[in-house]
Design a protein around this motif. Structure first.
Motif, PDB file in Angstrom:
ATOM      1  N   ILE A   1       0.838  -1.200   0.000  1.00  0.00           N
ATOM      2  CA  ILE A   1       0.000   0.000   0.000  1.00  0.00           C
ATOM      3  C   ILE A   1       0.873   1.250   0.000  1.00  0.00           C
ATOM      4  N   THR A   2       0.505   2.220  -0.825  1.00  0.00           N
ATOM      5  CA  THR A   2       1.122   3.543  -0.775  1.00  0.00           C
ATOM      6  C   THR A   2       0.173   4.454  -0.014  1.00  0.00           C
ATOM      7  N   PRO A   3       0.507   4.819   1.217  1.00  0.00           N
ATOM      8  CA  PRO A   3      -0.419   5.629   2.015  1.00  0.00           C
ATOM      9  C   PRO A   3      -0.496   7.061   1.495  1.00  0.00           C
ATOM     10  N   GLU A   4      -1.668   7.478   1.116  1.00  0.00           N
ATOM     11  CA  GLU A   4      -1.868   8.838   0.624  1.00  0.00           C
ATOM     12  C   GLU A   4      -3.353   9.154   0.653  1.00  0.00           C
ATOM     13  N   GLY A   5      -3.657  10.413   0.643  1.00  0.00           N
ATOM     14  CA  GLY A   5      -5.050  10.825   0.688  1.00  0.00           C
ATOM     15  C   GLY A   5      -5.397  11.490   2.002  1.00  0.00           C
ATOM     16  N   ASP A   6      -6.664  11.834   2.159  1.00  0.00           N
ATOM     17  CA  ASP A   6      -7.069  12.590   3.345  1.00  0.00           C
ATOM     18  C   ASP A   6      -7.104  11.746   4.612  1.00  0.00           C
ATOM     19  N   TRP A   7      -6.917  10.425   4.495  1.00  0.00           N
ATOM     20  CA  TRP A   7      -6.899   9.569   5.680  1.00  0.00           C
ATOM     21  C   TRP A   7      -5.486   9.398   6.250  1.00  0.00           C
TER      22      TRP A   7
END
Length: 226
Positions: free
Chosen positions: A186-192
């Motif tokens: 997983i590439t962690p990104e975004g508003d979470w």
């Protein structure tokens, strides 16, 4: 969250003696099996003098744990040397050693440590102590990670788009976190996904305020509780 009014400055790092009440967080949702080991390197420590100041570049996790408050006075009393700690992330502590801005570094990222010594920047490397990482989060555990291994827990957090607070500061803890995301694919990104760019104590406070997930070393977590 309660904070004391008493602040103390050590080296270039100023921090209040803050203790956090994590009444809304699970103490140990998940223990990551891989133990982190903290290492100490002699960089350019001068010997034979008692009126010098030794510069110790160390991690915010070590500083926030309160360990240095116990060790440094005892060290000065026994050996006569004053130690000035500078608390930064592992990456910056190692960079300080490479630039000759520290006499000793106390960090926890084995691959970076080996590169440091192999590059001729450090005289010797010693195992000093060990700590472990824990993932903490809300009592209600919205992502349902309790009982999962580290990569599974991260995948569940991402799948639920539950807020995850990352140090995002190239520290040893941050490097370990990134390796778990990679293991989970997983590439962690975004508003979470929130990167604080701050140390462990500050990141814990933010996670507590937002009642959400983060990863911390156990020593800092325990020292920050009331």
């Amino acid at each position: 969250m309660k904070e004391s009014n008493k602040n103390r400055t050590k080296g270039n790092h100023q921090a209040g003696k803050t203790r956090i009440k994590f009444s809304s967080l699970i103490t140990t949702i998940l223990i990551i099996a891989l133990i982190i080991t903290t290492f100490i390197f002699g960089v350019s420590c001068r010997t034979g003098e008692k009126d010098i100041e030794i510069i110790l570049a160390t991690t915010t996790s070590t500083y926030d744990s309160g360990l240095l408050d116990e060790l440094l006075p005892a060290f000065k009393e026994e050996y006569g040397y004053k130690v000035k700690p500078i608390a930064v992330g592992t990456g910056e502590a190692i960079a300080m050693g490479e630039r000759g801005e520290a006499d000793v570094i106390l960090v926890h990222s084995r691959s970076s440590e080996d590169e440091f010594v192999d590059g001729g920047f450090g005289i010797e490397r010693y195992d000093v102590m060990h700590n472990d990482f824990v993932i903490i989060g809300p009592v209600e555990d919205m992502a349902g990670i309790k009982g999962l291994d580290a990569a599974e827990a991260y995948a569940a957090i991402a799948g639920a788009r539950s807020l995850f607070v990352s140090r995002g500061d190239n520290s040893g803890t941050n490097k370990k976190e990134i390796s778990i995301w990679e293991e989970a694919g997983i590439t962690p990104e975004g508003d979470w996904y929130l990167e604080t760019g701050q140390g462990m104590g500050a990141t814990l406070r933010i996670a507590d305020e937002k009642n959400t997930y983060t990863m911390t070393d156990r020593g800092t977590y325990l020292s920050q509780q009331e």
